[in-house]
Enzyme design. Structure first.
Site, PDB file in Angstrom:
ATOM      1  N   ARG A  38      24.865  -6.244  -2.355  1.00  0.00           N
ATOM      2  CA  ARG A  38      24.865  -4.812  -2.002  1.00  0.00           C
ATOM      3  C   ARG A  38      26.218  -4.386  -1.425  1.00  0.00           C
ATOM      4  O   ARG A  38      26.679  -3.264  -1.669  1.00  0.00           O
ATOM      5  CB  ARG A  38      23.727  -4.527  -1.016  1.00  0.00           C
ATOM      6  CG  ARG A  38      23.547  -3.052  -0.721  1.00  0.00           C
ATOM      7  CD  ARG A  38      22.234  -2.811   0.015  1.00  0.00           C
ATOM      8  NE  ARG A  38      22.003  -1.395   0.218  1.00  0.00           N
ATOM      9  CZ  ARG A  38      21.915  -0.810   1.426  1.00  0.00           C
ATOM     10  NH1 ARG A  38      22.034  -1.543   2.523  1.00  0.00           N
ATOM     11  NH2 ARG A  38      21.695   0.487   1.525  1.00  0.00           N
ATOM     12  N   HIS A  42      28.335  -1.204  -2.806  1.00  0.00           N
ATOM     13  CA  HIS A  42      28.782  -0.094  -1.952  1.00  0.00           C
ATOM     14  C   HIS A  42      30.301  -0.044  -1.821  1.00  0.00           C
ATOM     15  O   HIS A  42      30.863   1.007  -1.522  1.00  0.00           O
ATOM     16  CB  HIS A  42      28.117  -0.169  -0.578  1.00  0.00           C
ATOM     17  CG  HIS A  42      26.682   0.281  -0.580  1.00  0.00           C
ATOM     18  ND1 HIS A  42      26.040   0.725   0.545  1.00  0.00           N
ATOM     19  CD2 HIS A  42      25.774   0.364  -1.592  1.00  0.00           C
ATOM     20  CE1 HIS A  42      24.786   1.056   0.235  1.00  0.00           C
ATOM     21  NE2 HIS A  42      24.603   0.836  -1.052  1.00  0.00           N
ATOM     22  N   ASN A  71      25.492   3.224   4.904  1.00  0.00           N
ATOM     23  CA  ASN A  71      25.830   1.872   5.375  1.00  0.00           C
ATOM     24  C   ASN A  71      25.423   1.600   6.818  1.00  0.00           C
ATOM     25  O   ASN A  71      25.059   0.472   7.161  1.00  0.00           O
ATOM     26  CB  ASN A  71      27.344   1.641   5.242  1.00  0.00           C
ATOM     27  CG  ASN A  71      27.799   1.645   3.797  1.00  0.00           C
ATOM     28  OD1 ASN A  71      27.039   1.261   2.897  1.00  0.00           O
ATOM     29  ND2 ASN A  71      29.023   2.095   3.565  1.00  0.00           N
ATOM     30  N   HIS A 170      17.205  -4.990  -7.024  1.00  0.00           N
ATOM     31  CA  HIS A 170      16.111  -4.837  -6.056  1.00  0.00           C
ATOM     32  C   HIS A 170      14.988  -5.838  -6.327  1.00  0.00           C
ATOM     33  O   HIS A 170      13.882  -5.665  -5.847  1.00  0.00           O
ATOM     34  CB  HIS A 170      15.583  -3.395  -6.062  1.00  0.00           C
ATOM     35  CG  HIS A 170      16.554  -2.403  -5.475  1.00  0.00           C
ATOM     36  ND1 HIS A 170      16.391  -1.042  -5.557  1.00  0.00           N
ATOM     37  CD2 HIS A 170      17.714  -2.592  -4.788  1.00  0.00           C
ATOM     38  CE1 HIS A 170      17.407  -0.426  -4.942  1.00  0.00           C
ATOM     39  NE2 HIS A 170      18.230  -1.348  -4.479  1.00  0.00           N
TER      40      HIS A 170
HETATM   41  C1  HEM Z   1      20.135   3.114  -8.134  1.00  0.00           C
HETATM   42  C2  HEM Z   1      20.421   3.566  -6.930  1.00  0.00           C
HETATM   43  C3  HEM Z   1      20.189   2.763  -5.685  1.00  0.00           C
HETATM   44  C4  HEM Z   1      19.608   3.240  -4.543  1.00  0.00           C
HETATM   45  C5  HEM Z   1      19.115   4.641  -4.293  1.00  0.00           C
HETATM   46  C6  HEM Z   1      19.540   2.129  -3.618  1.00  0.00           C
HETATM   47  C7  HEM Z   1      19.042   2.223  -2.338  1.00  0.00           C
HETATM   48  C8  HEM Z   1      18.806   1.143  -1.512  1.00  0.00           C
HETATM   49  C9  HEM Z   1      18.185   1.223  -0.209  1.00  0.00           C
HETATM   50  C10 HEM Z   1      17.724   2.501   0.480  1.00  0.00           C
HETATM   51  C11 HEM Z   1      18.087  -0.034   0.273  1.00  0.00           C
HETATM   52  C12 HEM Z   1      17.477  -0.474   1.601  1.00  0.00           C
HETATM   53  C13 HEM Z   1      18.539  -0.415   2.698  1.00  0.00           C
HETATM   54  C14 HEM Z   1      17.960  -0.666   4.074  1.00  0.00           C
HETATM   55  O1  HEM Z   1      16.735  -0.714   4.237  1.00  0.00           O
HETATM   56  O2  HEM Z   1      18.753  -0.798   5.042  1.00  0.00           O
HETATM   57  C15 HEM Z   1      18.650  -0.919  -0.718  1.00  0.00           C
HETATM   58  C16 HEM Z   1      18.729  -2.290  -0.600  1.00  0.00           C
HETATM   59  C17 HEM Z   1      19.320  -3.119  -1.518  1.00  0.00           C
HETATM   60  N1  HEM Z   1      20.015  -2.703  -2.646  1.00  0.00           N
HETATM   61 FE1  HEM Z   1      19.990  -0.862  -3.456  1.00  0.00          FE
HETATM   62  N2  HEM Z   1      20.067   1.020  -4.212  1.00  0.00           N
HETATM   63  C18 HEM Z   1      20.483   1.356  -5.469  1.00  0.00           C
HETATM   64  C19 HEM Z   1      21.130   0.538  -6.362  1.00  0.00           C
HETATM   65  C20 HEM Z   1      21.495  -0.782  -6.098  1.00  0.00           C
HETATM   66  C21 HEM Z   1      22.407  -1.556  -6.900  1.00  0.00           C
HETATM   67  C22 HEM Z   1      23.171  -1.031  -8.107  1.00  0.00           C
HETATM   68  C23 HEM Z   1      22.466  -2.788  -6.325  1.00  0.00           C
HETATM   69  C24 HEM Z   1      23.284  -3.987  -6.717  1.00  0.00           C
HETATM   70  C25 HEM Z   1      23.748  -4.221  -7.923  1.00  0.00           C
HETATM   71  C26 HEM Z   1      21.579  -2.780  -5.188  1.00  0.00           C
HETATM   72  C27 HEM Z   1      21.288  -3.863  -4.390  1.00  0.00           C
HETATM   73  C28 HEM Z   1      20.483  -3.826  -3.271  1.00  0.00           C
HETATM   74  C29 HEM Z   1      20.030  -5.001  -2.567  1.00  0.00           C
HETATM   75  C30 HEM Z   1      20.242  -6.439  -3.004  1.00  0.00           C
HETATM   76  C31 HEM Z   1      19.319  -4.562  -1.450  1.00  0.00           C
HETATM   77  C32 HEM Z   1      18.713  -5.422  -0.323  1.00  0.00           C
HETATM   78  C33 HEM Z   1      19.822  -5.679   0.695  1.00  0.00           C
HETATM   79  C34 HEM Z   1      19.419  -6.529   1.895  1.00  0.00           C
HETATM   80  O3  HEM Z   1      18.323  -7.066   1.948  1.00  0.00           O
HETATM   81  O4  HEM Z   1      20.264  -6.625   2.817  1.00  0.00           O
HETATM   82  N3  HEM Z   1      21.037  -1.544  -5.066  1.00  0.00           N
HETATM   83  N4  HEM Z   1      19.096  -0.179  -1.779  1.00  0.00           N
END
Ligand code: HEM
Ligand SMILES: [Ca+2]
Ligand SMILES: [Ca+2]
Length: 306
Positions: A38, A42, A71, A170
């Site tokens: 992530r 970002h 972030n 995800h």
């Molecule tokens: C399509 C639009 C996307 C949205 C709206 C989105 C939104 C989010 C949100 C809201 C979270 C939770 C953050 C939290 O609870 O603090 C999250 C977690 C995460 N996102 Fe996305 N995301 C998107 C695309 C992506 C992409 C493109 C990737 C990587 C290629 C990604 C990888 C991750 C990962 C691995 C997590 C978990 C991180 C952790 O456990 O620390 N996301 N995302």
């Protein structure tokens, strides 16, 4: 202009050094791989893949990306990046950029979790500025429409297939209640939950994220295999178990071109893995600094000499 052999003379073991450090970190934090990929996402969406996200506020950095809305109190993994940078400074001082560390750590995280491997293209240099406003405007939010999310990907030259494939990240990691609780009780002012949400899954989420509860409580993004990189994210969407509204939109939006892509990835993990690897390369190619642009940071948190 990036290439897979960029450090073959100057730091030949860079990939294994990064991979070993990620593996080490996973021993005490099963979530860290998700957090690291992530970070790369970002980073790349704001000023390209230039490690701008790693810069601490202070000195010439008056508004860090760390403190931007998408972030703040959410993105994590900075300590592991610093550990990786230190071991690279011992082996090949002043050579490997922080931006390349993020790209390599993302690949290691996916492959160590059971997902695909790919040859990471290298040669990015580190930026001299952060762009907090850019982070606020360019990183997709979980509350926006599919059309808006699609346009944020297309703004960095990623198409709908890239968007669906990359959303498959995800398949691991966690999300705080505050990012989806609007779906659970009074969705869009209807007084009812989001009708596209699986009712059994809804009951679990309501229990974990009660009304007026703690918005920072963590939930698995993939309730079936929380730490494994597989195609279950897509099979979950077919059974209405997408955690974020933006996840569920990919499959539940009638007539959207994303629906058939979700079906393909749900039915064929190999197709997903191949596309994911290609889309990660595409994302890693967003506006890199190369040649004499930027610098190789000594400390990923600070511009050199500051
Ligand atoms: C399509 C639009 C996307 C949205 C709206 C989105 C939104 C989010 C949100 C809201 C979270 C939770 C953050 C939290 O609870 O603090 C999250 C977690 C995460 N996102 Fe996305 N995301 C998107 C695309 C992506 C992409 C493109 C990737 C990587 C290629 C990604 C990888 C991750 C990962 C691995 C997590 C978990 C991180 C952790 O456990 O620390 N996301 N995302
Ligand atoms: Ca950046
Ligand atoms: Ca999974």
């Amino acid at each position: 202009q990036l290439n897979a052999t960029f450090y073959s003379n100057t730091c030949p073991n860079v990939s294994s050094i990064v991979k070993n450090a990620v593996q080490q970190a996973l021993q005490s934090d099963s979530r860290i791989g998700a957090s690291l990929i992530r970070l790369h996402f970002h980073d790349c969406f704001v000023n390209g893949c230039d490690a701008s996200i790693l810069l601490d506020q202070g000195g010439n950095i008056t508004q860090s990306e760390k403190n931007a809305a998408p972030n703040f109190n959410s993105i994590r993994g900075f300590g592991v990046v610093d550990t990786i940078k230190s071991s690279l400074e011992s082996s090949c001082s002043g050579v490997v950029s922080c931006a390349d560390i993020l790209a390599l750590a993302a690949e290691s995280s996916v492959s160590l979790a059971g997902g695909p491997s790919w040859n990471v293209l290298l040669g990015r240099r580190d930026g001299l500025t952060a762009n907090q406003g850019g982070a606020n405007s360019s990183i997709p939010s979980p509350f926006e429409s599919l059309a808006n999310v699609t346009s944020k990907f297309s703004a960095v030259n990623l198409d709908t297939t890239d968007m669906v494939a990359l959303s498959g990240a995800h398949t691991f990691g966690r999300a705080q209640c505050q990012f989806f609780s609007q779906r659970l009780f009074n969705f869009n002012g209807t007084g009812n939950p989001d009708p596209t949400l699986n009712t059994t899954y809804l009951a679990t989420l309501q229990q974990n994220c009660p009304q007026n509860g703690n918005g920072s409580t963590l939930n698995n993004l993939d309730p079936s295999t929380q730490d494994t990189f597989d195609n279950n994210y897509f099979t979950n969407l077919l059974t209405k178990m997408g955690l974020l509204q933006t996840d569920q939109h990919l499959f539940s939006t009638n007539g959207s071109s994303t629906v058939s892509i979700v079906n393909t990835f749900a039915n064929n993990q190999t197709a997903f893995f191949n596309q994911f690897a290609q889309s990660m390369i595409n994302m890693g190619n967003i506006s890199p600094l190369t040649g004499t642009q930027g610098e190789i940071r000594i400390d990923c948190k600070k511009v050199n000499g500051s």
